[in-house]
Design a protein around this motif. Structure first.
Motif, PDB file in Angstrom:
ATOM      1  N   PRO A  93       0.810  -1.210   0.000  1.00  0.00           N
ATOM      2  CA  PRO A  93       0.000   0.000   0.000  1.00  0.00           C
ATOM      3  C   PRO A  93       0.850   1.269   0.000  1.00  0.00           C
ATOM      4  CG  PRO A  93      -0.024  -0.998   2.201  1.00  0.00           C
ATOM      5  CD  PRO A  93       0.664  -1.972   1.285  1.00  0.00           C
ATOM      6  N   TYR A  94       0.338   2.274  -0.737  1.00  0.00           N
ATOM      7  CA  TYR A  94       1.099   3.511  -0.918  1.00  0.00           C
ATOM      8  C   TYR A  94       0.287   4.719  -0.465  1.00  0.00           C
ATOM      9  CZ  TYR A  94      -1.791   2.991  -5.130  1.00  0.00           C
ATOM     10  OH  TYR A  94      -2.839   2.773  -5.982  1.00  0.00           O
ATOM     11  N   TRP A  95       1.010   5.814  -0.240  1.00  0.00           N
ATOM     12  CA  TRP A  95       0.336   7.090   0.010  1.00  0.00           C
ATOM     13  C   TRP A  95      -0.385   7.478  -1.275  1.00  0.00           C
ATOM     14  CZ3 TRP A  95       2.586  12.467  -0.863  1.00  0.00           C
ATOM     15  CH2 TRP A  95       1.684  13.448  -0.423  1.00  0.00           C
ATOM     16  N   VAL A  96      -1.669   7.848  -1.162  1.00  0.00           N
ATOM     17  CA  VAL A  96      -2.546   8.012  -2.330  1.00  0.00           C
ATOM     18  C   VAL A  96      -1.984   8.939  -3.410  1.00  0.00           C
ATOM     19  CG1 VAL A  96      -4.714   7.466  -1.168  1.00  0.00           C
ATOM     20  CG2 VAL A  96      -3.851   9.782  -1.047  1.00  0.00           C
ATOM     21  N   SER A  97      -1.183   9.902  -3.032  1.00  0.00           N
ATOM     22  CA  SER A  97      -0.762  10.907  -4.023  1.00  0.00           C
ATOM     23  C   SER A  97       0.352  10.448  -4.963  1.00  0.00           C
ATOM     24  CB  SER A  97      -0.311  12.187  -3.310  1.00  0.00           C
ATOM     25  OG  SER A  97      -1.413  12.797  -2.695  1.00  0.00           O
ATOM     26  N   TYR A  98       1.150   9.449  -4.559  1.00  0.00           N
ATOM     27  CA  TYR A  98       2.300   9.087  -5.425  1.00  0.00           C
ATOM     28  C   TYR A  98       1.863   8.749  -6.863  1.00  0.00           C
ATOM     29  CZ  TYR A  98       4.936   8.360  -0.992  1.00  0.00           C
ATOM     30  OH  TYR A  98       5.511   8.484   0.236  1.00  0.00           O
TER      31      TYR A  98
ATOM     32  N   ASN B 134       8.609   4.746   1.428  1.00  0.00           N
ATOM     33  CA  ASN B 134       7.986   5.535   2.505  1.00  0.00           C
ATOM     34  C   ASN B 134       7.957   4.679   3.769  1.00  0.00           C
ATOM     35  OD1 ASN B 134       4.552   6.199   3.351  1.00  0.00           O
ATOM     36  ND2 ASN B 134       6.309   7.411   3.963  1.00  0.00           N
ATOM     37  N   SER B 135       8.827   5.035   4.713  1.00  0.00           N
ATOM     38  CA  SER B 135       8.941   4.265   5.954  1.00  0.00           C
ATOM     39  C   SER B 135       9.250   5.227   7.089  1.00  0.00           C
ATOM     40  CB  SER B 135      10.069   3.239   5.801  1.00  0.00           C
ATOM     41  OG  SER B 135      10.384   2.636   7.043  1.00  0.00           O
ATOM     42  N   PRO B 136       8.451   5.266   8.170  1.00  0.00           N
ATOM     43  CA  PRO B 136       7.193   4.564   8.396  1.00  0.00           C
ATOM     44  C   PRO B 136       6.163   4.899   7.309  1.00  0.00           C
ATOM     45  CG  PRO B 136       7.955   5.636  10.436  1.00  0.00           C
ATOM     46  CD  PRO B 136       8.848   6.096   9.329  1.00  0.00           C
ATOM     47  N   SER B 137       5.318   3.909   7.053  1.00  0.00           N
ATOM     48  CA  SER B 137       4.399   4.026   5.931  1.00  0.00           C
ATOM     49  C   SER B 137       3.009   4.514   6.315  1.00  0.00           C
ATOM     50  CB  SER B 137       4.261   2.650   5.262  1.00  0.00           C
ATOM     51  OG  SER B 137       3.020   2.527   4.597  1.00  0.00           O
TER      52      SER B 137
ATOM     53  N   PRO C 202      -0.227   4.015   4.296  1.00  0.00           N
ATOM     54  CA  PRO C 202      -1.143   3.695   5.394  1.00  0.00           C
ATOM     55  C   PRO C 202      -0.741   2.525   6.284  1.00  0.00           C
ATOM     56  CG  PRO C 202      -1.833   2.506   3.465  1.00  0.00           C
ATOM     57  CD  PRO C 202      -0.561   3.238   3.088  1.00  0.00           C
ATOM     58  N   SER C 203       0.291   1.755   5.943  1.00  0.00           N
ATOM     59  CA  SER C 203       0.415   0.429   6.579  1.00  0.00           C
ATOM     60  C   SER C 203       0.980   0.463   7.994  1.00  0.00           C
ATOM     61  CB  SER C 203       1.285  -0.501   5.714  1.00  0.00           C
ATOM     62  OG  SER C 203       2.654  -0.213   5.911  1.00  0.00           O
ATOM     63  N   GLY C 204       1.720   1.523   8.336  1.00  0.00           N
ATOM     64  CA  GLY C 204       2.392   1.542   9.640  1.00  0.00           C
ATOM     65  C   GLY C 204       3.654   0.696   9.646  1.00  0.00           C
ATOM     66  N   GLY C 205       4.009   0.136   8.497  1.00  0.00           N
ATOM     67  CA  GLY C 205       5.218  -0.692   8.399  1.00  0.00           C
ATOM     68  C   GLY C 205       6.480   0.162   8.435  1.00  0.00           C
ATOM     69  N   VAL C 206       7.539  -0.402   9.002  1.00  0.00           N
ATOM     70  CA  VAL C 206       8.838   0.292   9.065  1.00  0.00           C
ATOM     71  C   VAL C 206       9.912  -0.688   8.595  1.00  0.00           C
ATOM     72  CG1 VAL C 206      10.562   1.321  10.609  1.00  0.00           C
ATOM     73  CG2 VAL C 206       8.142   1.836  10.949  1.00  0.00           C
ATOM     74  N   TYR C 207      10.669  -0.303   7.602  1.00  0.00           N
ATOM     75  CA  TYR C 207      11.753  -1.171   7.113  1.00  0.00           C
ATOM     76  C   TYR C 207      12.902  -1.179   8.120  1.00  0.00           C
ATOM     77  CZ  TYR C 207       9.637  -1.534   2.445  1.00  0.00           C
ATOM     78  OH  TYR C 207       8.802  -1.810   1.386  1.00  0.00           O
ATOM     79  N   THR C 208      13.482  -2.361   8.341  1.00  0.00           N
ATOM     80  CA  THR C 208      14.650  -2.455   9.217  1.00  0.00           C
ATOM     81  C   THR C 208      15.901  -2.081   8.413  1.00  0.00           C
ATOM     82  OG1 THR C 208      15.146  -4.731   8.590  1.00  0.00           O
ATOM     83  CG2 THR C 208      13.611  -4.420  10.448  1.00  0.00           C
ATOM     84  N   LEU C 209      17.002  -1.851   9.126  1.00  0.00           N
ATOM     85  CA  LEU C 209      18.251  -1.514   8.450  1.00  0.00           C
ATOM     86  C   LEU C 209      18.647  -2.617   7.462  1.00  0.00           C
ATOM     87  CD1 LEU C 209      20.448   0.727   8.476  1.00  0.00           C
ATOM     88  CD2 LEU C 209      21.765  -0.740   9.999  1.00  0.00           C
ATOM     89  N   ASP C 210      18.480  -3.872   7.864  1.00  0.00           N
ATOM     90  CA  ASP C 210      18.850  -4.977   6.974  1.00  0.00           C
ATOM     91  C   ASP C 210      17.966  -5.033   5.730  1.00  0.00           C
ATOM     92  OD1 ASP C 210      20.974  -5.744   8.459  1.00  0.00           O
ATOM     93  OD2 ASP C 210      19.909  -7.330   9.569  1.00  0.00           O
ATOM     94  N   GLU C 211      16.678  -4.795   5.923  1.00  0.00           N
ATOM     95  CA  GLU C 211      15.764  -4.788   4.765  1.00  0.00           C
ATOM     96  C   GLU C 211      16.132  -3.661   3.809  1.00  0.00           C
ATOM     97  OE1 GLU C 211      11.897  -6.646   7.156  1.00  0.00           O
ATOM     98  OE2 GLU C 211      12.203  -4.487   7.058  1.00  0.00           O
ATOM     99  N   LEU C 212      16.497  -2.516   4.370  1.00  0.00           N
ATOM    100  CA  LEU C 212      16.896  -1.384   3.523  1.00  0.00           C
ATOM    101  C   LEU C 212      18.213  -1.681   2.809  1.00  0.00           C
ATOM    102  CD1 LEU C 212      15.983   1.509   5.986  1.00  0.00           C
ATOM    103  CD2 LEU C 212      14.818   0.982   3.843  1.00  0.00           C
ATOM    104  N   LYS C 213      19.110  -2.375   3.512  1.00  0.00           N
ATOM    105  CA  LYS C 213      20.390  -2.750   2.877  1.00  0.00           C
ATOM    106  C   LYS C 213      20.131  -3.643   1.670  1.00  0.00           C
ATOM    107  CE  LYS C 213      23.828  -2.391   6.499  1.00  0.00           C
ATOM    108  NZ  LYS C 213      24.288  -2.960   7.744  1.00  0.00           N
ATOM    109  N   ALA C 214      19.202  -4.574   1.828  1.00  0.00           N
ATOM    110  CA  ALA C 214      18.899  -5.503   0.730  1.00  0.00           C
ATOM    111  C   ALA C 214      18.322  -4.739  -0.464  1.00  0.00           C
ATOM    112  CB  ALA C 214      17.922  -6.576   1.213  1.00  0.00           C
TER     113      ALA C 214
END
Ligand code: PLP
Length: 397
Positions: free
Chosen positions: A122-127, A170-173, A175-187
């Protein structure tokens, strides 16, 4: 007179349908609890308001430099250094009329017709709609609840083509409230390192509304080598409860920032002089004003998530950031549709049912590119949340 193709490509927001209906029902005197809000329910902190009043009194009410006052730019440079460890100079900073204008300026500056922009859902509606205005092509990569609403490196790799021009994260996101971890961002960063033609837009608007433990990180912290082709977008709207002041800012490669400033110079010119003083005070001032807001969001987050998970057919993760719960309602939707309670098997029909039969206004997930979900904002008083979740439990119980 026919409208431009550009404007015809933009769809009216599906959120508006529910919001408009909620407003109509309220006007008719119906008792509606609105959980659609995308802004903090707190007031702008007093010291920020005082600085703005003083700016008016001393006559700081004229045009400023298009890209922001030197004072605010310095506050932004100091913020990036202090909080994120990033080095920028004034020529790499642009202040705009809200985070939305920052993204608009960026997209108009780098996207040619047909260029692809990868947007995780899910994305912010405006993108997607802003990409469409620039005649680009939104490429949506879906991440459902089973993967914590975060895309994987493999998904990103698969979405990339020679036409990919930008990747939005977009993190924190919202609408989802999800936050990428450092490792996920590294990947994700590793994948992007292999594709030097892609610009990265990291939207850190909810940086300070971090509900889980740990420090905020973005893709540049994870992968500093991306610095020459990353634009960091941020603003004061959410962190300091300043949505109405309209100040967003960003930092990135100087030639892109200059192009964005040119776009802005031919649309709005500078953001409001008074708001810029307020934003400078927010960034330079005592940051402890954020803490009570985040604490309240944490408490409400736990309450809303537990309550949603107690309703049959609804599943919700504890949000790690921002102030929204993004709940998987697919089972509840299927059940209601099977019982003939809603006209079709869509989250829009489900949201209409919640509104009309339960008096609770939520935003359907399809507005954010995720069919079968609903977004509930917990940027509202606990009493409203208790009322709304009680109604939903009775209606769907
Ligand atoms: N980015 C995200 C993810 C948002 O949710 C919002 C506002 O809802 C914005 C940017 C834009 O914020 P504003 O234009 O109000 O500063």
């Amino acid at each position: 007179m026919e409208l431009s193709k550009r404007v015809q490509a933009i769809k009216p927001s599906p959120t508006l349908a529910v919001t408009a209906r909620a407003a109509r029902l309220k006007a008719e005197g119906k008792d509606i609890i609105g959980l659609g809000a995308g802004e903090p329910d707190f007031d702008t902190p007093q010291h920020i308001k005082d600085a703005a009043v003083a700016a008016i009194q001393r006559g700081f009410t004229k045009y400023t430099a298009v890209g922001g006052t030197p004072g605010l730019k310095n506050a932004i440079i100091a913020k990036f250094k202090r909080e994120n460890g990033f080095d920028y100079t004034a020529g790499q900073i642009l202040v705009s009329c809200g985070g939305k204008q920052s993204f608009f300026n960026l997209t108009l500056s780098v996207i040619n017709p047909g260029d692809e922009v990868i947007i995780p859902a899910p994305y912010w509606v405006s993108y997607p709609d802003i990409v469409l205005i620039a005649e680009g092509k939104p490429v949506i990569v879906e991440a459902g609840i089973e993967q914590g609403f975060k895309i994987t490196a493999a998904q990103l790799e698969r979405a990339i083509t020679p036409k990919t021009r930008m990747f939005v994260i977009n993190s924190p996101s919202n609408p989802s409230g999800g936050v990428y971890t450092l490792d996920e961002l590294k990947a994700l960063g590793e994948v992007l390192l292999g594709h030097p033609h892609i610009l990265i837009a990291t939207d850190d608007m909810y940086e300070h509304i971090l509900l889980s433990e740990g420090k905020f990180v973005n893709i540049l912290n994870a992968c500093p080598a991306l610095y020459p082709r990353t634009v960091v977008l941020n603003g004061v709207s959410k962190a300091y409860a300043m949505t109405g002041w309209r100040i967003g800012y960003c930092a990135g490669p100087a030639h892109i920032i200059t192009a964005m400033e040119n776009v802005q110079s031919q649309s709005t010119s500078n953001p409001a002089s008074i708001s810029q003083v307020a934003a400078e005070t927010a960034l330079n001032g005592d940051q402890s004003c954020i803490t009570p807001m985040v604490e309240a969001f944490r408490q409400r987050n736990r309450f809303v998530t537990d309550a949603l998970n107690g309703i049959a057919g609804i599943r919700c993760l504890l949000s790690e950031g921002a102030f929204y719960a993004f709940a998987d309602a697919r089972e509840a939707i299927a059940r209601l549709h099977g019982n003939g309670m809603i006209k079709d098997r869509s989250d829009i029909a489900f949201s209409e049912y919640l509104l009309e039969q339960g008096g609770v206004a939520v935003v359907p997930g399809s507005a954010f590119g995720s069919e079968g979900y609903i977004r509930l904002s917990f940027a509202t008083a606990m009493s409203n949340l208790e009322g709304a979740l009680g109604r939903m439990a009775r209606l769907l119980g």
